[in-house]
Scaffold this motif. Structure first.
Motif, PDB file in Angstrom:
ATOM      1  N   PHE A 504      -7.929  -1.765  -4.995  1.00 20.64           N
ATOM      2  CA  PHE A 504      -6.843  -2.312  -4.220  1.00 20.64           C
ATOM      3  C   PHE A 504      -6.523  -1.452  -3.023  1.00 20.64           C
ATOM      4  O   PHE A 504      -6.178  -1.872  -1.924  1.00 20.64           O
ATOM      5  CB  PHE A 504      -5.442  -2.333  -4.952  1.00 20.64           C
ATOM      6  CG  PHE A 504      -5.419  -3.849  -5.792  1.00 20.64           C
ATOM      7  CD1 PHE A 504      -6.041  -4.909  -5.453  1.00 20.64           C
ATOM      8  CD2 PHE A 504      -5.235  -3.510  -7.241  1.00 20.64           C
ATOM      9  CE1 PHE A 504      -6.087  -5.999  -6.311  1.00 20.64           C
ATOM     10  CE2 PHE A 504      -5.366  -4.723  -8.028  1.00 20.64           C
ATOM     11  CZ  PHE A 504      -5.537  -5.849  -7.615  1.00 20.64           C
ATOM     12  N   LEU A 505      -6.761  -0.057  -3.215  1.00 14.91           N
ATOM     13  CA  LEU A 505      -6.402   0.938  -2.056  1.00 14.91           C
ATOM     14  C   LEU A 505      -7.311   0.758  -0.895  1.00 14.91           C
ATOM     15  O   LEU A 505      -7.305   0.946   0.118  1.00 14.91           O
ATOM     16  CB  LEU A 505      -6.152   2.272  -2.720  1.00 14.91           C
ATOM     17  CG  LEU A 505      -4.879   2.685  -3.504  1.00 14.91           C
ATOM     18  CD1 LEU A 505      -5.100   4.222  -4.011  1.00 14.91           C
ATOM     19  CD2 LEU A 505      -3.975   2.561  -2.216  1.00 14.91           C
ATOM     20  N   LYS A 508      -7.186  -2.464   0.930  1.00 13.71           N
ATOM     21  CA  LYS A 508      -5.983  -2.308   2.100  1.00 13.71           C
ATOM     22  C   LYS A 508      -6.396  -1.461   3.029  1.00 13.71           C
ATOM     23  O   LYS A 508      -5.959  -1.701   4.414  1.00 13.71           O
ATOM     24  CB  LYS A 508      -4.654  -1.753   1.238  1.00 13.71           C
ATOM     25  CG  LYS A 508      -4.151  -2.449   0.287  1.00 13.71           C
ATOM     26  CD  LYS A 508      -3.267  -1.801  -0.631  1.00 13.71           C
ATOM     27  CE  LYS A 508      -1.844  -1.826   0.274  1.00 13.71           C
ATOM     28  NZ  LYS A 508      -0.469  -1.279  -0.769  1.00 13.71           N
ATOM     29  N   ASP A 509      -7.312  -0.506   2.753  1.00 18.71           N
ATOM     30  CA  ASP A 509      -7.741   0.334   4.071  1.00 18.71           C
ATOM     31  C   ASP A 509      -8.637  -0.593   4.928  1.00 18.71           C
ATOM     32  O   ASP A 509      -8.589  -0.341   6.207  1.00 18.71           O
ATOM     33  CB  ASP A 509      -8.710   1.500   3.599  1.00 18.71           C
ATOM     34  CG  ASP A 509      -9.305   2.292   4.580  1.00 18.71           C
ATOM     35  OD1 ASP A 509      -8.352   2.706   5.463  1.00 18.71           O
ATOM     36  OD2 ASP A 509     -10.312   2.434   4.763  1.00 18.71           O
ATOM     37  N   ARG A 512      -6.564  -2.741   6.944  1.00 16.41           N
ATOM     38  CA  ARG A 512      -5.818  -2.038   8.108  1.00 16.41           C
ATOM     39  C   ARG A 512      -6.733  -1.922   9.402  1.00 16.41           C
ATOM     40  O   ARG A 512      -6.035  -1.496  10.424  1.00 16.41           O
ATOM     41  CB  ARG A 512      -5.323  -0.868   7.588  1.00 16.41           C
ATOM     42  CG  ARG A 512      -4.010  -0.937   6.807  1.00 16.41           C
ATOM     43  CD  ARG A 512      -3.460   0.486   6.835  1.00 16.41           C
ATOM     44  NE  ARG A 512      -4.275   1.467   5.900  1.00 16.41           N
ATOM     45  CZ  ARG A 512      -4.289   1.819   4.450  1.00 16.41           C
ATOM     46  NH1 ARG A 512      -3.149   0.913   3.849  1.00 16.41           N
ATOM     47  NH2 ARG A 512      -4.798   2.502   4.080  1.00 16.41           N
ATOM     48  N   LYS A 586      -9.842  -9.646   0.979  1.00 12.71           N
ATOM     49  CA  LYS A 586      -8.468 -10.321   0.801  1.00 12.71           C
ATOM     50  C   LYS A 586      -8.528 -11.232   0.009  1.00 12.71           C
ATOM     51  O   LYS A 586      -7.551 -11.278  -1.022  1.00 12.71           O
ATOM     52  CB  LYS A 586      -8.056 -10.669   2.339  1.00 12.71           C
ATOM     53  CG  LYS A 586      -6.536 -11.093   2.105  1.00 12.71           C
ATOM     54  CD  LYS A 586      -6.029 -11.474   3.492  1.00 12.71           C
ATOM     55  CE  LYS A 586      -4.720 -11.969   3.554  1.00 12.71           C
ATOM     56  NZ  LYS A 586      -4.021 -12.171   4.843  1.00 12.71           N
ATOM     57  N   THR A 593      -4.720  -9.862  -7.954  1.00 15.98           N
ATOM     58  CA  THR A 593      -3.106  -9.485  -7.949  1.00 15.98           C
ATOM     59  C   THR A 593      -2.493 -10.580  -8.644  1.00 15.98           C
ATOM     60  O   THR A 593      -1.503 -10.130  -9.344  1.00 15.98           O
ATOM     61  CB  THR A 593      -2.710  -9.083  -6.603  1.00 15.98           C
ATOM     62  OG1 THR A 593      -3.471  -8.032  -6.049  1.00 15.98           O
ATOM     63  CG2 THR A 593      -1.149  -8.867  -6.547  1.00 15.98           C
ATOM     64  N   ILE A 605       0.351  -5.237  -5.562  1.00 14.06           N
ATOM     65  CA  ILE A 605      -0.960  -4.532  -5.323  1.00 14.06           C
ATOM     66  C   ILE A 605      -0.421  -3.162  -5.419  1.00 14.06           C
ATOM     67  O   ILE A 605       0.468  -2.648  -4.598  1.00 14.06           O
ATOM     68  CB  ILE A 605      -1.645  -4.898  -3.993  1.00 14.06           C
ATOM     69  CG1 ILE A 605      -2.199  -6.392  -4.081  1.00 14.06           C
ATOM     70  CG2 ILE A 605      -2.587  -4.079  -3.619  1.00 14.06           C
ATOM     71  CD1 ILE A 605      -2.628  -6.860  -2.946  1.00 14.06           C
ATOM     72  N   LEU A 610       5.218  -2.256  -0.337  1.00 13.86           N
ATOM     73  CA  LEU A 610       5.049  -2.897   0.900  1.00 13.86           C
ATOM     74  C   LEU A 610       5.536  -2.609   2.329  1.00 13.86           C
ATOM     75  O   LEU A 610       5.078  -2.132   3.256  1.00 13.86           O
ATOM     76  CB  LEU A 610       4.663  -4.273   0.820  1.00 13.86           C
ATOM     77  CG  LEU A 610       4.049  -5.221   1.747  1.00 13.86           C
ATOM     78  CD1 LEU A 610       2.608  -4.694   2.049  1.00 13.86           C
ATOM     79  CD2 LEU A 610       4.105  -6.678   1.695  1.00 13.86           C
ATOM     80  N   GLU A 613       5.168   0.976   3.365  1.00 13.86           N
ATOM     81  CA  GLU A 613       3.791   1.167   4.016  1.00 13.86           C
ATOM     82  C   GLU A 613       3.520   0.851   5.296  1.00 13.86           C
ATOM     83  O   GLU A 613       3.254   1.247   6.107  1.00 13.86           O
ATOM     84  CB  GLU A 613       2.782   0.366   2.853  1.00 13.86           C
ATOM     85  CG  GLU A 613       1.229   0.735   3.562  1.00 13.86           C
ATOM     86  CD  GLU A 613       0.401   0.070   2.419  1.00 13.86           C
ATOM     87  OE1 GLU A 613      -0.504  -0.142   2.834  1.00 13.86           O
ATOM     88  OE2 GLU A 613       0.630   0.081   1.152  1.00 13.86           O
ATOM     89  N   THR A 614       4.305  -0.454   5.474  1.00 11.48           N
ATOM     90  CA  THR A 614       4.323  -0.890   6.686  1.00 11.48           C
ATOM     91  C   THR A 614       4.874  -0.062   7.960  1.00 11.48           C
ATOM     92  O   THR A 614       4.541   0.036   8.943  1.00 11.48           O
ATOM     93  CB  THR A 614       5.164  -2.309   6.931  1.00 11.48           C
ATOM     94  OG1 THR A 614       4.222  -3.182   5.742  1.00 11.48           O
ATOM     95  CG2 THR A 614       4.846  -2.810   8.297  1.00 11.48           C
ATOM     96  N   LYS A 672      -4.546   6.573   2.278  1.00 11.75           N
ATOM     97  CA  LYS A 672      -3.983   5.636   1.126  1.00 11.75           C
ATOM     98  C   LYS A 672      -2.772   6.263   0.570  1.00 11.75           C
ATOM     99  O   LYS A 672      -2.582   7.626   0.542  1.00 11.75           O
ATOM    100  CB  LYS A 672      -4.999   5.975  -0.040  1.00 11.75           C
ATOM    101  CG  LYS A 672      -6.371   5.128   0.494  1.00 11.75           C
ATOM    102  CD  LYS A 672      -7.306   5.344  -0.973  1.00 11.75           C
ATOM    103  CE  LYS A 672      -8.677   4.678  -0.722  1.00 11.75           C
ATOM    104  NZ  LYS A 672      -9.637   4.894  -1.896  1.00 11.75           N
TER     105      LYS A 672
END
Length: 778
Positions: A504-505, A508-509, A512, A586, A593, A605, A610, A613-614, A672
């Motif tokens: 998942f990490l 997400k990378d 991004r 995705k 998830t 996730i 979230l 993180e944003t 991460k």
């Protein structure tokens, strides 16, 4: 076929045919009410082959074929295991689950049942979209509770009196007599071993106190407290036998279950187990239980005896529309199981003689002195164990429920007796449609038992692993089979969690990476097509597994395969300096998830909140890019100190803040967000591995040096002297130092001489090498 009409009408639309489609799997559950024996048959048997061919033609016939080779004959066994799940009332599922008897701390055996049922419940609600109404009871009136409450009360009273050391010594010795008699009578090896451990602990504490009392030493009071703690079980039994009948206040019997019920709810909350939609307590349903017993009597399936009411199993079993022992018919008549079901306080010779048959069981028990009581038409009494669930579930769910759940060991007599008395009350034969029983739990391969004091509390388990890890361990095993709680089991769950988190990490990378709205849709090549095809195959396999008795073990394995394939795809793209397909990654991550949310094994996730993180990720990205630029300049100008400082930021500073930086040669640094504890644990493990590697390297260098020194020492020895020191083997030597006679003066044999000559020649060569080296050095 295309139809061409007359010119004035022109062309008409071609007829359309619906696709044939395929049969999707439907949810089937292993129902304890329809257990079937395996039917073995030889593949050469014509009758069985005909049956198999017929079954193969039936689309909805659920079967499992095992094939095993035995010599030259292949044996095929057909096992009908699961029932198609069909709720009685549309999409609504009524479910009753046997709750805990609250007299002590909740343990991993409770977790086995309640996490497993929570997983099943969530999957039925969130995946299969059933409207589940979940009812559970709390047993707060029970023989175990009564005895424990009395013992705790009497022991506390005893302690408050602060008896002198000599008195405690005398009382423990008095209590030890009946305890040792009980130990001598015990035949069960596990129970005997437990009692022997208790007796040994008491014996070890007795000696010091006896010595202190005889010598009137000052430490007598300390030894008194030690003995009181070690002998509390013996003293409790002894006090209860003497004074238990004098405990008459009902509130004494309610304080203990109230406390442990609260602890149970706290444990379930810590395990992320959903609370029931409705919770029933026996103490709150005594009027309903009395009415329930009355109707069973009116229907002719019970009888009163000395203030107690018993269920007439013989009459029930011989009635036309009823059957006794539906779940475990082979256990009917098992006196040990039946007496355990009646309770320790209800199996005296007088009470057993009240029954018409030893198979009969108590619906209502006449209360004896020292037991709580409620009014009834038969006098002061209390509910039997089995009747509580029937009356409470019947009050809430009516004459028939879809699912009844409980632990495997409750099948007989508890659940069989529940079925009998409930169907006697409602005058039907379908009080429960599906009976689900969770498997046993063992501790590192050994039987777990609260009565044997061989159990691990839920709090102890949560001190070692997180609730998520425990749930993952349960998901990786079948809910209806035995689960072994061990370090290996938990290690597998921890590794699986890390495996998912890293995926998942990484996704997400990927997501991004800067991209405009159209750039997120990239052309699919062969690699994307192949991964997507596998993705849909895995989804179909996961659905089939969940339909197959909610097989979470296979589901988790299919998810592992999907993540492994995705990781391979990501690595392949990155090795080619290409970005993985964003939308495909995705889609896979969101599906995984959703599947994990269904089981509530992961709340979201992984990688942190979230919103946080944003907020922080843009700043971390700036820091990462700045660090990468600094590293580039430092490498070009060979500034080692700056590179080391950059490593300190990555290895020491940011992990303390829950941030991991991953440097990849020729690729942007990956940022991460990971929880701080995980990063610090990883750092410690890495340091430990580096230290071990360093130690091994140092040990190897030391060993090599020792070997070189030993070789040098050996090289220095002249071949003339190599054998002369071995006077315990040889007595005579020639002019070159070569041995000619053994220690007894006998000539050496040809074989010995030949062997020694080889050694002598090798030493000559080695010594010559040493001399040559020294000469060159000079």
């Amino acid at each position: 076929m295309v139809f061409l009409c007359s010119s004035d009408q022109g062309w008409v639309q071609h007829p359309w045919a619906a696709p044939a489609g395929s049969n999707l799997p439907k949810l089937r559950l292993y129902n304890s009410l329809t257990r079937t024996k395996d039917s073995g048959f030889d593949s050469k048997d014509h009758t069985w082959n005909c049956l198999l061919n017929v079954l193969l033609l039936i689309p909805d016939c659920y079967y499992w074929i095992k094939v095993s080779a035995k010599c030259t004959v292949i044996n095929i066994r057909l096992v009908l295991l699961q029932e198609l799940f069909v709720p009685q009332n549309g999409n609504k599922v009524s479910w009753y689950c046997c709750g805990p008897t609250v007299y002590d701390a909740s343990h991993m055996g409770h977790a086995r049942s309640y996490i497993s049922f929570d997983i099943l419940r969530r999957i039925l609600m969130n995946y299969f979209q059933y409207d589940v109404f979940y009812c559970m009871n709390i047993t707060d009136i029970d023989d175990k509770i009564i005895r424990r409450a009395r013992q705790n009360y009497l022991l506390e009273q005893y302690r408050e009196k602060k008896p002198a050391a000599a008195q405690v010594l005398q009382d423990v010795l008095s209590a030890r007599g009946p305890f040792q008699a009980k130990l001598a009578e015990t035949t069960d090896p596990d129970k005997k071993q437990m009692l022997e451990r208790l007796d040994s602990a008491v014996a070890a504490a007795l000696g010091p106190l006896q010595g202190a009392v005889e010598s009137k030493a000052g430490e007598a009071d300390i030894q008194r407290l030690v003995l009181l703690e070690k002998a509390k079980d013996l003293l409790s039994d002894w006090l209860d036998a003497q004074f238990g009948s004098q405990v008459t206040e009902n509130s004494i019997f309610s304080l203990l279950p109230k406390f442990w019920e609260g602890e149970y709810h706290n444990d379930m909350d810590a395990l992320n187990v959903l609370p029931p939609d409705i919770l029933t307590r026996v103490s709150e349903y005594c009027p309903e239980i009395v009415d329930f017993v009355k109707k069973i009597l009116d229907n002719g399936f019970g009888y009163e005896s000395n203030g107690s009411v018993y269920f007439d199993t013989a009459k029930f079993a011989t009635s036309q529309k009823h059957a006794y022992g539906k779940l475990v018919p082979e256990a009917v008549g098992d006196m040990k199981a039946l007496q355990e079901g009646e309770g320790d306080l209800s199996v005296s010779a007088d009470q057993l003689s009240e029954k018409r048959s030893q198979n009969d069981f108590a619906l209502w028990k006449a209360s004896k002195p020292g037991e709580p009581s409620w009014d009834s038409p038969w006098g002061k009494g209390r509910p039997g164990w089995h009747i509580e669930c029937s009356a409470m579930a019947g009050s809430i769910l009516g004459e028939s429920m879809d699912i009844h759940g409980g632990g495997f060991d409750l099948r007989f007599p508890h659940h069989d007796n529940e079925l009998a008395q409930s169907e006697a009350y409602f005058e039907n034969d379908h009080w429960v449609r599906y009976f689900l029983h969770t498997g046993h739990l063992t501790i590192a391969g050994c039987k777990m038992s609260k009565s044997l004091k061989n159990f691990i509390t839920i709090k102890d388990a949560l001190a070692k692993n997180t609730a998520r890890q425990l749930r993952l361990a349960f998901l990786m095993h079948s809910w209806k089979d035995t689960l072994d709680y061990s370090s290996n089991t938990m290690e597998s769950a921890v590794h699986y969690e890390k495996f998912l988190n890293e995926f998942f990490l990484n996704v997400k990378d990927i997501l991004r990476a800067p991209c405009d709205i159209t750039g997120q849709f990239e052309k699919w090549e062969a690699a994307e097509m192949e991964l997507n095809e596998s993705f849909y195959e895995r989804k179909a396999a996961i659905h089939a597994a969940l339909c197959d008795n909610v097989d979470t073990r296979s589901t988790m394995e299919e998810m592992r395969v999907l993540v492994t394939q995705s990781n391979t795809y990501i690595a392949s793209r990155k090795s080619s300096k290409l970005q993985p397909n964003r939308m495909l990654m995705k889609s896979i991550a969101l599906y995984l998830t959703d599947m994990l949310k269904v089981r509530e094994s992961l709340c979201s996730i992984p990688g942190g909140c979230l919103q946080m993180e944003t907020t922080v990720m843009p700043y971390l990205k700036v820091l990462s890019d700045f660090r990468e630029s600094v590293r580039k300049i430092a490498r070009e100008q060979n500034v080692t100190e700056v590179l080391q400082l950059c490593d300190v930021v990555r290895n020491d500073t940011l992990p303390e803040l829950g941030v991991r930086l991953e440097d990849h040669e020729g690729l942007p640094t990956v940022v991460k967000l990971v929880d701080k504890e995980t990063l610090l644990r990883e750092r410690n493990e890495k340091k430990k591995m580096e230290d071990e590697k360093k130690n091994k390297k140092e040990e190897a260098a030391k060993k090599k040096q020792e070997q070189e020194l030993a070789k040098l020492a050996k090289m220095k020895i002249s071949p003339c002297d190599m054998f002369r020191s071995e006077t315990d083997k040889y007595s005579s030597f020639d002019e070159t130092g070569f041995p000619t006679h053994d220690v007894e003066g006998k000539d050496l044999s040809k074989g010995q001489t030949k062997k020694l000559r080889k050694l002598h020649e090798a030493q000559e060569k080695l010594h010559q090498e040493y001399l040559q080296t020294n000469q060159n050095g000079c």
